[in-house]
Design a protein around this motif. Structure first.
Motif, mmCIF file in Angstrom:
data_model
loop_
_atom_site.group_PDB
_atom_site.id
_atom_site.type_symbol
_atom_site.label_atom_id
_atom_site.label_comp_id
_atom_site.label_asym_id
_atom_site.label_seq_id
_atom_site.Cartn_x
_atom_site.Cartn_y
_atom_site.Cartn_z
ATOM 1 N N CYS A 152 12.803 6.866 0.955
ATOM 2 C CA CYS A 152 12.329 6.999 -0.427
ATOM 3 C C CYS A 152 11.035 7.799 -0.539
ATOM 4 N N TYR A 153 10.164 7.655 0.469
ATOM 5 C CA TYR A 153 8.850 8.290 0.379
ATOM 6 C C TYR A 153 8.601 9.200 1.571
ATOM 7 N N PRO A 154 7.824 10.264 1.391
ATOM 8 C CA PRO A 154 7.509 11.187 2.496
ATOM 9 C C PRO A 154 6.476 10.575 3.439
ATOM 10 N N SER A 155 6.263 11.237 4.561
ATOM 11 C CA SER A 155 5.305 10.733 5.548
ATOM 12 C C SER A 155 3.912 11.316 5.355
ATOM 13 N N THR A 156 3.718 12.057 4.262
ATOM 14 C CA THR A 156 2.402 12.604 3.943
ATOM 15 C C THR A 156 1.971 12.090 2.587
ATOM 16 N N PRO A 157 0.679 11.893 2.376
ATOM 17 C CA PRO A 157 0.198 11.374 1.097
ATOM 18 C C PRO A 157 0.525 12.303 -0.056
ATOM 19 N N THR A 158 0.839 11.745 -1.196
ATOM 20 C CA THR A 158 1.068 12.551 -2.389
ATOM 21 C C THR A 158 -0.273 12.933 -2.998
ATOM 22 N N LYS A 159 -0.314 14.020 -3.747
ATOM 23 C CA LYS A 159 -1.560 14.492 -4.353
ATOM 24 C C LYS A 159 -2.076 13.512 -5.402
ATOM 25 N N THR A 160 -1.181 12.672 -5.910
ATOM 26 C CA THR A 160 -1.585 11.734 -6.956
ATOM 27 C C THR A 160 -2.060 10.423 -6.390
ATOM 28 N N ALA A 161 -2.071 10.313 -5.056
ATOM 29 C CA ALA A 161 -2.458 9.038 -4.456
ATOM 30 C C ALA A 161 -3.909 8.700 -4.738
ATOM 31 N N GLY A 162 -4.796 9.715 -4.726
ATOM 32 C CA GLY A 162 -6.176 9.488 -5.113
ATOM 33 C C GLY A 162 -7.082 9.072 -3.971
ATOM 34 N N TYR A 163 -6.532 8.744 -2.810
ATOM 35 C CA TYR A 163 -7.362 8.364 -1.671
ATOM 36 C C TYR A 163 -6.550 8.512 -0.402
ATOM 37 N N ASN A 164 -7.244 8.512 0.732
ATOM 38 C CA ASN A 164 -6.581 8.681 2.012
ATOM 39 C C ASN A 164 -6.033 7.376 2.515
ATOM 40 N N LEU A 165 -4.959 7.463 3.239
ATOM 41 C CA LEU A 165 -4.371 6.272 3.845
ATOM 42 C C LEU A 165 -5.058 5.974 5.152
ATOM 43 N N VAL A 166 -5.075 4.709 5.527
ATOM 44 C CA VAL A 166 -5.642 4.288 6.794
ATOM 45 C C VAL A 166 -4.519 4.137 7.793
ATOM 46 N N SER A 167 -4.622 4.848 8.894
ATOM 47 C CA SER A 167 -3.568 4.776 9.916
ATOM 48 C C SER A 167 -3.686 3.491 10.689
ATOM 49 N N HIS A 168 -2.546 2.821 10.865
ATOM 50 C CA HIS A 168 -2.506 1.565 11.614
ATOM 51 C C HIS A 168 -1.923 1.824 12.987
ATOM 52 N N GLN A 169 -2.582 1.301 14.011
ATOM 53 C CA GLN A 169 -2.096 1.452 15.373
ATOM 54 C C GLN A 169 -1.598 0.130 15.892
ATOM 55 N N PHE A 170 -0.511 0.187 16.653
ATOM 56 C CA PHE A 170 0.050 -0.941 17.354
ATOM 57 C C PHE A 170 0.456 -2.078 16.465
ATOM 58 N N HIS A 208 0.842 -1.208 0.000
ATOM 59 C CA HIS A 208 0.000 0.000 0.000
ATOM 60 C C HIS A 208 0.871 1.250 0.000
ATOM 61 N N VAL A 209 1.936 1.226 0.799
ATOM 62 C CA VAL A 209 2.853 2.370 0.877
ATOM 63 C C VAL A 209 3.531 2.620 -0.466
ATOM 64 N N ILE A 210 3.986 1.559 -1.097
ATOM 65 C CA ILE A 210 4.666 1.683 -2.384
ATOM 66 C C ILE A 210 3.713 2.233 -3.453
ATOM 67 N N LYS A 211 2.458 1.777 -3.429
ATOM 68 C CA LYS A 211 1.486 2.244 -4.423
ATOM 69 C C LYS A 211 1.155 3.720 -4.234
ATOM 70 N N THR A 212 1.030 4.152 -2.970
ATOM 71 C CA THR A 212 0.657 5.535 -2.694
ATOM 72 C C THR A 212 1.860 6.468 -2.557
ATOM 73 N N LYS A 213 3.058 5.868 -2.502
ATOM 74 C CA LYS A 213 4.296 6.639 -2.359
ATOM 75 C C LYS A 213 4.268 7.533 -1.113
ATOM 76 N N SER A 214 3.754 6.969 -0.018
ATOM 77 C CA SER A 214 3.685 7.694 1.251
ATOM 78 C C SER A 214 3.869 6.713 2.405
ATOM 79 N N THR A 215 4.605 7.129 3.422
ATOM 80 C CA THR A 215 4.855 6.280 4.588
ATOM 81 C C THR A 215 3.972 6.682 5.775
ATOM 82 N N GLU A 216 2.879 7.395 5.493
ATOM 83 C CA GLU A 216 2.020 7.884 6.576
ATOM 84 C C GLU A 216 1.453 6.731 7.416
#
Length: 224
Positions: free
Chosen positions: A206-224, A149-157
């Protein structure tokens, strides 16, 4: 100085690091108490943690390894408390209760087999080690779905950096301890855990901790 001479130091630091890592679940449970609900947080990490610690605890008793017994006794107790807290605040109590009951059944079967059925100690140790190792490898592989999911969205959020960093440190120590004990069942899962943690830490470069504008959807935060 050989690696064997570091055994007590590595055992101590690995135990302390692992217990501190287990204690992070308290922060998650505190959020349950504050919100009065578990929300969308999954119980899977708690149940898996309880199963893993309990299996390794039994293995520790079989090989008479004090560090493993201490760490997994504390870990098993903490994760059971986390499971009970989750159950109390969950809206799907019947589902969670069945999962906990299933884990307890697995543990009873394993303890019964290694205690009363298998007469040869070496075979009991080997089979319990295989089970522990397999279970841990499966748990280690679980984050791979998030990595895709991170690789597809290019974000480590969605990746928890502090937990990944601590997992890297803990896995490294137990891997070294497994080498000292000459125990492949301790070496293999912790080596894989260390390698996966290094890979995840590399993704942060490699990737920032915020979603890229091209991601197209929000990331789901995982806890624990």
């Amino acid at each position: 100085m050989g690696l064997e001479e570091w055994q007590e130091i590595i055992a101590l630091t690995a135990s302390i690091s692992t217990i501190l890592q287990f204690l992070t679940g308290i922060m998650v449970c505190q959020k349950f108490v504050e919100k009065g609900s578990t929300g969308n947080t999954s119980c899977f990490p708690f149940i898996c943690g309880f199963l893993s610690c309990s299996l390794w605890l039994r293995y520790g008793f079989l090989i008479n390894e004090e560090s493993m017994i201490l760490v997994n006794t504390i870990g098993g107790t903490l994760f059971l408390a986390y499971c009970m807290t989750y159950l109390f605040y969950s809206i799907k109590k019947s589902v969670v209760a069945r999962q906990i009951f299933g884990v307890l059944c697995i543990l009873i079967i394993c303890i019964g087999y290694t205690t009363f059925i298998e007469e040869k100690h070496e075979i009991a140790v080997f089979r319990m080690g295989v089970l522990c190792c397999t279970t841990t490898v499966i748990f280690i592989a679980a984050p791979l779905a998030t990595l895709m999911h991170v690789i597809k969205t290019k974000s480590t959020e969605s990746l928890p950096f502090p937990m990944i960093l601590s997992s890297c440190f803990v896995s490294l120590q137990w891997w070294l301890y497994g080498i000292i004990l000459n125990d492949i069942f301790v070496q293999l899962p912790n080596f894989l855990g260390f390698a996966l943690s290094i890979f995840q830490l590399g993704i942060f470069l490699c990737y920032p901790s915020t979603p890229t504008k091209t991601a197209g959807y929000n990331l789901v935060s995982h806890q624990f």
